[in-house]
Design a protein around this motif. Structure first.
Motif, PDB file in Angstrom:
ATOM      1  N   PHE A   1       0.828  -1.200   0.000  1.00 18.51           N
ATOM      2  CA  PHE A   1       0.000   0.000   0.000  1.00 18.51           C
ATOM      3  C   PHE A   1       0.869   1.259   0.000  1.00 18.51           C
ATOM      4  O   PHE A   1       0.660   2.177  -0.793  1.00 18.51           O
ATOM      5  N   VAL A   2       1.876   1.271   0.874  1.00 18.55           N
ATOM      6  CA  VAL A   2       2.758   2.436   0.983  1.00 18.55           C
ATOM      7  C   VAL A   2       3.598   2.608  -0.291  1.00 18.55           C
ATOM      8  O   VAL A   2       3.775   3.731  -0.778  1.00 18.55           O
ATOM      9  N   SER A   3       4.115   1.504  -0.842  1.00 17.92           N
ATOM     10  CA  SER A   3       4.944   1.637  -2.042  1.00 17.92           C
ATOM     11  C   SER A   3       4.130   2.111  -3.242  1.00 17.92           C
ATOM     12  O   SER A   3       4.620   2.904  -4.050  1.00 17.92           O
ATOM     13  N   SER A   4       2.901   1.663  -3.366  1.00 17.47           N
ATOM     14  CA  SER A   4       2.057   2.126  -4.463  1.00 17.47           C
ATOM     15  C   SER A   4       1.682   3.594  -4.287  1.00 17.47           C
ATOM     16  O   SER A   4       1.669   4.359  -5.253  1.00 17.47           O
ATOM     17  N   MET A   5       1.397   3.982  -3.057  1.00 21.84           N
ATOM     18  CA  MET A   5       1.104   5.397  -2.802  1.00 21.84           C
ATOM     19  C   MET A   5       2.343   6.257  -3.048  1.00 21.84           C
ATOM     20  O   MET A   5       2.237   7.371  -3.569  1.00 21.84           O
ATOM     21  N   ALA A   6       3.521   5.754  -2.690  1.00 15.27           N
ATOM     22  CA  ALA A   6       4.754   6.505  -2.926  1.00 15.27           C
ATOM     23  C   ALA A   6       4.995   6.681  -4.419  1.00 15.27           C
ATOM     24  O   ALA A   6       5.458   7.744  -4.854  1.00 15.27           O
ATOM     25  N   TRP A   7       4.686   5.653  -5.217  1.00 12.74           N
ATOM     26  CA  TRP A   7       4.820   5.795  -6.655  1.00 12.74           C
ATOM     27  C   TRP A   7       3.888   6.892  -7.156  1.00 12.74           C
ATOM     28  O   TRP A   7       4.269   7.694  -8.017  1.00 12.74           O
ATOM     29  N   CYS A   8       2.662   6.910  -6.644  1.00  6.14           N
ATOM     30  CA  CYS A   8       1.701   7.939  -7.064  1.00  6.14           C
ATOM     31  C   CYS A   8       2.204   9.336  -6.715  1.00  6.14           C
ATOM     32  O   CYS A   8       2.081  10.262  -7.521  1.00  6.14           O
ATOM     33  N   VAL A   9       2.771   9.503  -5.544  1.00 10.76           N
ATOM     34  CA  VAL A   9       3.298  10.807  -5.140  1.00 10.76           C
ATOM     35  C   VAL A   9       4.495  11.177  -6.002  1.00 10.76           C
ATOM     36  O   VAL A   9       4.632  12.320  -6.451  1.00 10.76           O
ATOM     37  N   LEU A  10       5.354  10.220  -6.268  1.00 12.35           N
ATOM     38  CA  LEU A  10       6.564  10.471  -7.039  1.00 12.35           C
ATOM     39  C   LEU A  10       6.264  10.931  -8.456  1.00 12.35           C
ATOM     40  O   LEU A  10       6.961  11.781  -9.006  1.00 12.35           O
ATOM     41  N   PHE A  11       5.229  10.387  -9.054  1.00 11.99           N
ATOM     42  CA  PHE A  11       4.904  10.713 -10.431  1.00 11.99           C
ATOM     43  C   PHE A  11       3.709  11.650 -10.561  1.00 11.99           C
ATOM     44  O   PHE A  11       3.045  11.684 -11.604  1.00 11.99           O
ATOM     45  N   ASN A  12       3.438  12.422  -9.524  1.00 12.58           N
ATOM     46  CA  ASN A  12       2.456  13.516  -9.541  1.00 12.58           C
ATOM     47  C   ASN A  12       1.064  13.087 -10.001  1.00 12.58           C
ATOM     48  O   ASN A  12       0.432  13.764 -10.820  1.00 12.58           O
ATOM     49  N   VAL A  13       0.587  11.994  -9.465  1.00 17.88           N
ATOM     50  CA  VAL A  13      -0.783  11.580  -9.703  1.00 17.88           C
ATOM     51  C   VAL A  13      -1.681  12.557  -8.932  1.00 17.88           C
ATOM     52  O   VAL A  13      -1.282  13.050  -7.873  1.00 17.88           O
ATOM     53  N   PRO A  14      -2.867  12.874  -9.432  1.00 18.03           N
ATOM     54  CA  PRO A  14      -3.739  13.785  -8.682  1.00 18.03           C
ATOM     55  C   PRO A  14      -3.958  13.319  -7.236  1.00 18.03           C
ATOM     56  O   PRO A  14      -4.099  12.120  -6.972  1.00 18.03           O
TER      57      PRO A  14
ATOM     58  N   ARG B   1      -6.351  13.387  -5.190  1.00 20.73           N
ATOM     59  CA  ARG B   1      -7.575  12.663  -4.844  1.00 20.73           C
ATOM     60  C   ARG B   1      -7.533  11.194  -5.255  1.00 20.73           C
ATOM     61  O   ARG B   1      -8.390  10.415  -4.838  1.00 20.73           O
ATOM     62  N   THR B   2      -6.532  10.795  -6.039  1.00 18.42           N
ATOM     63  CA  THR B   2      -6.443   9.410  -6.489  1.00 18.42           C
ATOM     64  C   THR B   2      -5.300   8.630  -5.840  1.00 18.42           C
ATOM     65  O   THR B   2      -5.119   7.459  -6.152  1.00 18.42           O
ATOM     66  N   ILE B   3      -4.560   9.257  -4.954  1.00 16.95           N
ATOM     67  CA  ILE B   3      -3.404   8.585  -4.344  1.00 16.95           C
ATOM     68  C   ILE B   3      -3.839   7.392  -3.498  1.00 16.95           C
ATOM     69  O   ILE B   3      -3.250   6.310  -3.571  1.00 16.95           O
ATOM     70  N   PHE B   4      -4.890   7.558  -2.714  1.00 13.76           N
ATOM     71  CA  PHE B   4      -5.369   6.459  -1.877  1.00 13.76           C
ATOM     72  C   PHE B   4      -5.836   5.284  -2.738  1.00 13.76           C
ATOM     73  O   PHE B   4      -5.567   4.124  -2.423  1.00 13.76           O
ATOM     74  N   ALA B   5      -6.527   5.583  -3.833  1.00 14.01           N
ATOM     75  CA  ALA B   5      -7.002   4.524  -4.726  1.00 14.01           C
ATOM     76  C   ALA B   5      -5.837   3.799  -5.397  1.00 14.01           C
ATOM     77  O   ALA B   5      -5.896   2.581  -5.616  1.00 14.01           O
ATOM     78  N   GLY B   6      -4.767   4.520  -5.704  1.00 16.61           N
ATOM     79  CA  GLY B   6      -3.580   3.868  -6.259  1.00 16.61           C
ATOM     80  C   GLY B   6      -2.946   2.917  -5.256  1.00 16.61           C
ATOM     81  O   GLY B   6      -2.516   1.818  -5.615  1.00 16.61           O
ATOM     82  N   GLY B   7      -2.887   3.336  -4.003  1.00  9.53           N
ATOM     83  CA  GLY B   7      -2.378   2.448  -2.963  1.00  9.53           C
ATOM     84  C   GLY B   7      -3.269   1.236  -2.763  1.00  9.53           C
ATOM     85  O   GLY B   7      -2.793   0.126  -2.533  1.00  9.53           O
ATOM     86  N   LEU B   8      -4.567   1.440  -2.882  1.00 13.86           N
ATOM     87  CA  LEU B   8      -5.517   0.334  -2.761  1.00 13.86           C
ATOM     88  C   LEU B   8      -5.322  -0.677  -3.883  1.00 13.86           C
ATOM     89  O   LEU B   8      -5.384  -1.886  -3.659  1.00 13.86           O
ATOM     90  N   ALA B   9      -5.062  -0.192  -5.093  1.00 15.17           N
ATOM     91  CA  ALA B   9      -4.827  -1.098  -6.223  1.00 15.17           C
ATOM     92  C   ALA B   9      -3.585  -1.954  -5.985  1.00 15.17           C
ATOM     93  O   ALA B   9      -3.582  -3.155  -6.262  1.00 15.17           O
ATOM     94  N   GLY B  10      -2.530  -1.342  -5.462  1.00 12.04           N
ATOM     95  CA  GLY B  10      -1.325  -2.107  -5.155  1.00 12.04           C
ATOM     96  C   GLY B  10      -1.543  -3.129  -4.055  1.00 12.04           C
ATOM     97  O   GLY B  10      -1.019  -4.244  -4.108  1.00 12.04           O
ATOM     98  N   MET B  11      -2.325  -2.751  -3.061  1.00 10.99           N
ATOM     99  CA  MET B  11      -2.597  -3.661  -1.955  1.00 10.99           C
ATOM    100  C   MET B  11      -3.453  -4.846  -2.412  1.00 10.99           C
ATOM    101  O   MET B  11      -3.202  -5.984  -2.019  1.00 10.99           O
ATOM    102  N   VAL B  12      -4.435  -4.594  -3.254  1.00  5.54           N
ATOM    103  CA  VAL B  12      -5.273  -5.676  -3.774  1.00  5.54           C
ATOM    104  C   VAL B  12      -4.439  -6.626  -4.635  1.00  5.54           C
ATOM    105  O   VAL B  12      -4.575  -7.852  -4.534  1.00  5.54           O
ATOM    106  N   GLY B  13      -3.571  -6.062  -5.465  1.00  5.63           N
ATOM    107  CA  GLY B  13      -2.710  -6.907  -6.299  1.00  5.63           C
ATOM    108  C   GLY B  13      -1.799  -7.788  -5.471  1.00  5.63           C
ATOM    109  O   GLY B  13      -1.633  -8.975  -5.760  1.00  5.63           O
ATOM    110  N   PHE B  14      -1.212  -7.230  -4.418  1.00  3.84           N
ATOM    111  CA  PHE B  14      -0.347  -8.031  -3.556  1.00  3.84           C
ATOM    112  C   PHE B  14      -1.137  -9.086  -2.805  1.00  3.84           C
ATOM    113  O   PHE B  14      -0.653 -10.204  -2.594  1.00  3.84           O
ATOM    114  N   CYS B  15      -2.360  -8.744  -2.396  1.00  2.10           N
ATOM    115  CA  CYS B  15      -3.196  -9.701  -1.671  1.00  2.10           C
ATOM    116  C   CYS B  15      -3.504 -10.914  -2.543  1.00  2.10           C
ATOM    117  O   CYS B  15      -3.379 -12.054  -2.099  1.00  2.10           O
TER     118      CYS B  15
END
Length: 150
Positions: A10-23, A25-39
């Motif tokens: 979750f943290v690594s996916s959110m960090a990627w979103c922050v690093l590449f200037n994702v909007p 409001r979508t940072i949490f959803a990006g972290g959720l996508a990474g967490m679901v994929g890992f799960c």
């Protein structure tokens, strides 16, 4: 150990979103996508699946989730799909492959490089599968609404 992996993905996916200037409001959803994929990636081997199948399935789930999140949040699906596959990337396997080549152990290096390419191919195939399913679903949904031209 499983919950630690979920948190780190979750943290690594959110960090990627922050690093590449994702909007923002979508940072949490990006972290959720990474967490679901890992799960999905972590749970399938306990059900008897091989690494390639679990990688393919988790990439397909991430792709489907990113397509639906992009519709829901009205942003490109790339924001979520790339962030979602960050925990799946076989970085340590590629490192071990290069290390084997540096140490003149070419047979092991080729073996590990082949495994790395197969995992990367499974990620790419899973992403394409998810995009294809959504595209076919959208086409089938609107097929009845089209008028025929004479």
């Amino acid at each position: 150990m499983f919950f630690q992996g979920l948190a780190l993905s979750f943290v690594s996916s959110m960090a990627w979103c922050v690093l590449f200037n994702v909007p923002v409001r979508t940072i949490f959803a990006g972290g959720l996508a990474g967490m679901v994929g890992f799960c999905v990636y972590s749970l399938l081997p306990s059900l008897g699946a091989e690494v390639l199948l679990s990688t393919f399935a988790s990439a397909a789930i991430v792709s489907l989730l990113s397509q639906f999140l992009s519709i829901l949040l009205r942003v490109p699906s790339t924001n979520f799909s790339v962030a979602g596959i960050i925990p799946l990337v076989p970085g340590s396997l590629a490192y071990k492959s290069m290390l084997a080549f540096v140490n003149n152990n070419y047979v092991e290096g080729i073996t590990l490089a082949t495994k790395t390419l197969m995992v990367a191919g499974a990620i790419a195939s899973g992403l394409i599968f998810g995009i294809s399913v959504v595209t076919i679903w959208k086409g089938a949904r609107y097929a009845g609404k089209r008028t025929q031209r004479d």
